[in-house]
Write a protein that holds these residues in place. Structure first.
Motif, short mmCIF file in Angstrom:
data_model
loop_
_atom_site.label_atom_id
_atom_site.label_comp_id
_atom_site.label_asym_id
_atom_site.label_seq_id
_atom_site.Cartn_x
_atom_site.Cartn_y
_atom_site.Cartn_z
N GLU A 197 0.83 -1.21 0.00
CA GLU A 197 0.00 0.00 0.00
C GLU A 197 0.86 1.26 0.00
OE1 GLU A 197 -3.68 2.03 2.50
OE2 GLU A 197 -2.69 0.21 3.24
N ILE A 198 1.90 1.28 0.82
CA ILE A 198 2.77 2.46 0.88
C ILE A 198 3.45 2.69 -0.48
CG2 ILE A 198 4.87 3.39 1.93
CD1 ILE A 198 2.48 3.59 3.70
N THR A 199 3.91 1.63 -1.11
CA THR A 199 4.59 1.77 -2.40
C THR A 199 3.63 2.29 -3.47
OG1 THR A 199 6.02 -0.09 -1.79
CG2 THR A 199 5.98 0.56 -4.10
N GLY A 200 2.41 1.75 -3.52
CA GLY A 200 1.44 2.22 -4.51
C GLY A 200 1.02 3.65 -4.29
N VAL A 201 0.75 4.00 -3.04
CA VAL A 201 0.33 5.38 -2.73
C VAL A 201 1.46 6.36 -3.02
CG1 VAL A 201 -0.33 6.92 -0.85
CG2 VAL A 201 -1.43 4.70 -1.07
N ALA A 202 2.69 5.98 -2.69
CA ALA A 202 3.83 6.86 -2.95
C ALA A 202 4.00 7.12 -4.44
CB ALA A 202 5.11 6.27 -2.36
N ALA A 203 3.81 6.10 -5.27
CA ALA A 203 3.94 6.29 -6.72
C ALA A 203 2.88 7.26 -7.25
CB ALA A 203 3.84 4.93 -7.43
N ILE A 204 1.65 7.12 -6.79
CA ILE A 204 0.58 8.01 -7.25
C ILE A 204 0.83 9.45 -6.80
CG2 ILE A 204 -1.89 8.50 -7.04
CD1 ILE A 204 -2.34 5.49 -6.81
N GLU A 205 1.25 9.61 -5.55
CA GLU A 205 1.47 10.97 -5.03
C GLU A 205 2.71 11.61 -5.65
OE1 GLU A 205 -0.76 10.49 -0.71
OE2 GLU A 205 1.42 10.55 -0.80
N LEU A 206 3.74 10.82 -5.95
CA LEU A 206 4.90 11.38 -6.63
C LEU A 206 4.53 11.87 -8.03
CD1 LEU A 206 7.74 8.90 -5.57
CD2 LEU A 206 7.58 11.33 -4.99
N LYS A 207 3.71 11.12 -8.72
CA LYS A 207 3.23 11.57 -10.04
C LYS A 207 2.43 12.86 -9.91
CE LYS A 207 0.29 9.98 -13.85
NZ LYS A 207 1.27 10.19 -14.94
N LEU A 208 1.59 12.95 -8.89
CA LEU A 208 0.81 14.17 -8.67
C LEU A 208 1.72 15.36 -8.39
CD1 LEU A 208 -1.84 15.74 -8.07
CD2 LEU A 208 -1.68 14.86 -5.73
N ILE A 209 2.73 15.17 -7.55
CA ILE A 209 3.64 16.27 -7.20
C ILE A 209 4.38 16.76 -8.45
CG2 ILE A 209 5.76 16.79 -5.95
CD1 ILE A 209 4.74 15.01 -3.69
N ALA A 210 4.88 15.82 -9.27
CA ALA A 210 5.61 16.22 -10.48
C ALA A 210 4.71 16.99 -11.45
CB ALA A 210 6.18 14.98 -11.16
N GLU A 211 3.48 16.56 -11.61
CA GLU A 211 2.60 17.24 -12.56
C GLU A 211 2.10 18.58 -12.01
OE1 GLU A 211 -0.37 14.36 -13.53
OE2 GLU A 211 0.98 13.19 -14.84
N LEU A 212 1.97 18.69 -10.69
CA LEU A 212 1.64 20.00 -10.11
C LEU A 212 2.77 21.00 -10.34
CD1 LEU A 212 -0.10 19.10 -6.71
CD2 LEU A 212 -1.16 20.08 -8.76
N HIS A 213 3.99 20.55 -10.27
CA HIS A 213 5.12 21.44 -10.57
C HIS A 213 5.09 21.87 -12.04
CE1 HIS A 213 6.73 20.16 -6.66
NE2 HIS A 213 7.60 21.16 -6.78
N ASN A 223 18.30 16.15 -15.14
CA ASN A 223 17.79 14.98 -15.85
C ASN A 223 16.73 14.27 -15.01
OD1 ASN A 223 19.28 13.82 -13.84
ND2 ASN A 223 20.97 13.18 -15.17
N LEU A 224 16.36 13.08 -15.45
CA LEU A 224 15.29 12.34 -14.77
C LEU A 224 15.64 12.00 -13.34
CD1 LEU A 224 12.61 10.79 -14.82
CD2 LEU A 224 13.84 8.83 -15.78
N LYS A 225 16.87 11.60 -13.12
CA LYS A 225 17.27 11.22 -11.77
C LYS A 225 17.25 12.42 -10.82
CE LYS A 225 20.75 8.53 -9.30
NZ LYS A 225 22.01 7.74 -9.43
N GLN A 226 17.75 13.55 -11.30
CA GLN A 226 17.79 14.74 -10.45
C GLN A 226 16.37 15.25 -10.15
OE1 GLN A 226 20.27 17.15 -12.93
NE2 GLN A 226 22.19 16.47 -11.95
N ARG A 227 15.50 15.21 -11.14
CA ARG A 227 14.11 15.64 -10.89
C ARG A 227 13.41 14.68 -9.92
NH1 ARG A 227 14.00 15.98 -16.54
NH2 ARG A 227 12.50 14.25 -16.60
N THR A 228 13.70 13.39 -10.08
CA THR A 228 13.06 12.41 -9.19
C THR A 228 13.48 12.63 -7.75
OG1 THR A 228 13.00 10.80 -10.99
CG2 THR A 228 12.77 9.96 -8.76
N ILE A 229 14.77 12.92 -7.53
CA ILE A 229 15.24 13.16 -6.17
C ILE A 229 14.58 14.40 -5.59
CG2 ILE A 229 17.27 13.70 -4.78
CD1 ILE A 229 17.03 10.79 -5.70
N ALA A 230 14.40 15.43 -6.43
CA ALA A 230 13.73 16.65 -5.96
C ALA A 230 12.28 16.36 -5.57
CB ALA A 230 13.80 17.72 -7.05
N TYR A 231 11.59 15.53 -6.37
CA TYR A 231 10.20 15.19 -6.05
C TYR A 231 10.11 14.31 -4.80
CZ TYR A 231 9.25 16.94 -10.75
OH TYR A 231 9.15 17.74 -11.88
#
Length: 339
Positions: A197-213, A223-231
């Protein structure tokens, strides 16, 4: 005798010591009776003859717990009871002295068990944190141009509302699914259910945070790795990424961010424990709680991003996000570093 009071109704009169010693009385006095009764109650030891005056010898000792305890010569019941209690107490003292060192010896083993349990919980939490970090780059993120094509004619706030509603529905579905899987509680499976559950919820919320930005014009550089660490840092701290204060990749992957991620995951696990209630109660609870947590997280992120929002007309030309290509490059770079 005529007129005399019947003997059945005569009041009992206790004779005092002076009257008991007066000679000439009819029959034995009270003192004589009490002496006789007390003499009869005290048992004499085998083979012991009475004294010359007819009084019995000293009372035999009562052996209890390997020790002889003398019984008082008055023969009273309270004295015998007190003697038995004293004997039982003396018998229990060695057992108590033997049990205290055993209890002291068991304390280190108990302490070691608690320490091992804490180390196991920390290891499981660290493993779950690593899973979230590994899965974060694989979450596909839509750029602003793609979002505006999918939701035409919406303002930034309306588009953000759409994204929050979709993410809240997604986390609610995950919570309901885990709660339904835990309809019949199986204790060995509960940690795995919480981790899923934690893994699935984290993936959905990380996608939401990136798209809100993307919506608020605050895409982090790199790059992708640097943006992912920021999110990931934004998800752990529940605030937006400040692109004017970029952090290096080594600092972002350091112990501070991992500690914040572990704390965030621990809070989510504690809040998600009611999702494991049986008989489909956990499904309803999980759906409501996940929806509420996602909406609260989105509100914190949006409040922070509004202070640095860049209008769409003033946005510089940003390259489109090609998630598949960037993910292939990231995986290829990881294999080369491992080799």
């Amino acid at each position: 005798m005529t007129g005399a009071t019947p003997f059945r109704k005569r009041p009992f009169r206790r004779k005092n010591a002076s009257e008991a010693q007066q000679p000439g009385g009819n029959g034995p006095t009270d003192a004589t009776e009490a002496s006789a009764e007390s003499s009869a109650l005290v048992p004499s030891s085998a083979g012991e003859s009475p004294d010359a005056d007819g009084t019995p010898g000293e009372a035999a000792g009562v052996q209890s717990g390997g020790q002889d305890l003398a019984v008082p010569s008055d023969g009273s019941k309270g004295s015998v009871t007190g003697t038995r209690r004293l004997a039982a107490l003396k018998k229990g003292v060695p057992a108590l002295k033997k049990g205290v060192p055993a209890l002291k010896n068991s304390v280190p083993a108990l302490r070691q068990g608690v320490r091992k349990g804490g180390e196991g919980a920390k290891a499981a939490l660290a493993h779950l944190t690593d899973r979230v970090i590994d899965n974060a780059p694989r979450v596909p993120v839509r750029d602003l141009a793609t979002l505006r094509k999918q939701f035409p004619g919406l303002t930034p706030e309306e588009l953000a509302d759409k994204l929050v509603a979709g993410a809240a529905n997604g986390t609610s579905t995950v919570g309901a699914g885990i709660g339904a899987a835990a309809m019949m509680p199986v204790p060995p499976a509960m940690p795995a259910e919480l981790a899923a559950e934690i893994t699935g919820v984290a993936a959905i919320e990380l996608k939401l945070i990136a798209e809100l930005h993307e919506v608020y014009g605050q895409r982090p550089p790199g790059n992708l790795k640097q943006r992912t660490i920021a999110y990931l840092g934004s998800w752990a701290e529940e605030r937006g990424v400040d692109i004017t204060k970029p952090t290096t990749l080594n600092a972002a992957l350091g112990g501070q961010m991992k500690r914040e991620l572990r704390q965030q995951i621990m809070k989510r696990m504690v809040r998600n424990l009611p999702n494991l209630m049986p008989f489909m109660v956990g499904a309803a609870v999980g759906a409501v709680m996940n929806r509420r947590d996602t909406q609260k997280l989105a509100e914190h992120i949006r409040r922070d991003l509004r202070t640095r929002q860049v209008p769409w007309d003033a946005l510089p030309e940003l390259p489109p996000l090609d998630h598949a290509r960037e993910l292939r490059e990231l995986e290829a770079g990881g294999k080369e570093s491992e080799g």
